[in-house]
Design a protein around this motif. Structure first.
Motif, short mmCIF file in Angstrom:
data_model
loop_
_atom_site.label_atom_id
_atom_site.label_comp_id
_atom_site.label_asym_id
_atom_site.label_seq_id
_atom_site.Cartn_x
_atom_site.Cartn_y
_atom_site.Cartn_z
N LYS A 103 62.02 92.57 14.83
CA LYS A 103 61.95 93.79 14.02
C LYS A 103 63.14 93.90 13.07
CE LYS A 103 60.78 97.93 15.39
NZ LYS A 103 60.62 99.17 16.19
N GLU A 139 52.30 94.65 12.12
CA GLU A 139 52.88 95.47 11.05
C GLU A 139 54.11 94.82 10.40
OE1 GLU A 139 53.63 99.13 13.05
OE2 GLU A 139 51.50 99.71 13.12
N ASP A 159 52.19 96.25 16.97
CA ASP A 159 53.52 96.33 16.35
C ASP A 159 53.85 95.05 15.58
OD1 ASP A 159 53.94 98.86 17.30
OD2 ASP A 159 55.12 98.25 19.03
#
Length: 223
Positions: free
Chosen positions: A95, A141, A138
């Motif tokens: 991330k 994305e 997640d």
């Protein structure tokens, strides 16, 4: 023997499909320039700050690979130029890489580091962890990263059959994860094998080897 000759000897026996990453950590820029002048264009570092300093000094047609353990708070220092991050071992790190890549409108290629060694000191995720991440909402994305393969480090041992089994485990994991193709995950690379064991790694399916001491000689670590 010279760096140039070392490179020539290694490349002369490498199959065409195998990429050589010259592991230049702790080595002075002069050594890297010698390797560069001998035709080497892919260098691997394990500390972001050292890699960033060398990036500033070296020609800009070099591919820089981050092969060490990555601290999330330092990702921003390499986001602008790193070509491949080998050591992605958790989703939080992924991330952060995506966040920093998005700021500068880049897509950064990454490898999932899979734990294949028996040693506790080795980092890495389980094959199940990797599979769960790839299939998660997640992960879908994250538009500024791309998972292009897997990386693993075998146990530091003289037991060749153990090393071979660990390499085969990584190859098997690669094959299992490969079918989970998504927009940001297309597996092509198996990064395994270092100076001491790369011929065995190639026999077990490696497509990228990380070689340091066989090119640059043994390194002396700074305190």
């Amino acid at each position: 023997m010279s760096i140039k000759n070392n490179l020539k000897n290694i490349k002369s026996v490498l199959p065409e499909h195998v990429t050589l990453v010259a592991v230049s950590k702790t080595k002075p820029v002069n050594d890297l320039i010698e390797a560069y002048n001998a035709g080497q264009r892919i260098f691997g570092e394990n500390k972001i700050q050292e890699m960033a300093e060398k990036y500033e000094e070296m020609p800009k047609d070099i591919e820089w690979h981050m092969i060490g353990h990555v601290q999330r708070n330092k990702v921003k220092y390499m986001a602008g130029f790193v070509s491949l991050i080998h050591g992605v071992d958790n989703f939080k790190l992924l991330k952060e890489i995506n966040k920093q890549a998005k700021k500068i409108e880049r897509v950064i290629n990454c490898l999932f580091q899979i734990k294949i060694a028996s040693e506790d000191s080795k980092f890495g995720m389980t094959p199940e962890d990797a599979s769960n991440i790839i299939q998660s909402k997640d992960f879908a994305e994250l538009e500024n990263i791309k998972i292009t393969g897997v990386m693993g480090m075998a146990t530091f041992t003289d037991n060749q059959s153990q090393i071979e089994n660990e390499f085969k485990q990584l190859k098997s994991t690669f094959e299992t994860l490969k079918v989970l193709n998504t927009n940001n995950c297309k597996l092509e690379t198996i990064s395994m094998g270092m100076s001491s064991d790369y011929p065995l790694a190639i026999d077990c399916g490696s497509t990228m080897i990380r070689v340091g001491s066989s090119i640059f000689g043994h390194r002396s670590y700074k305190n």
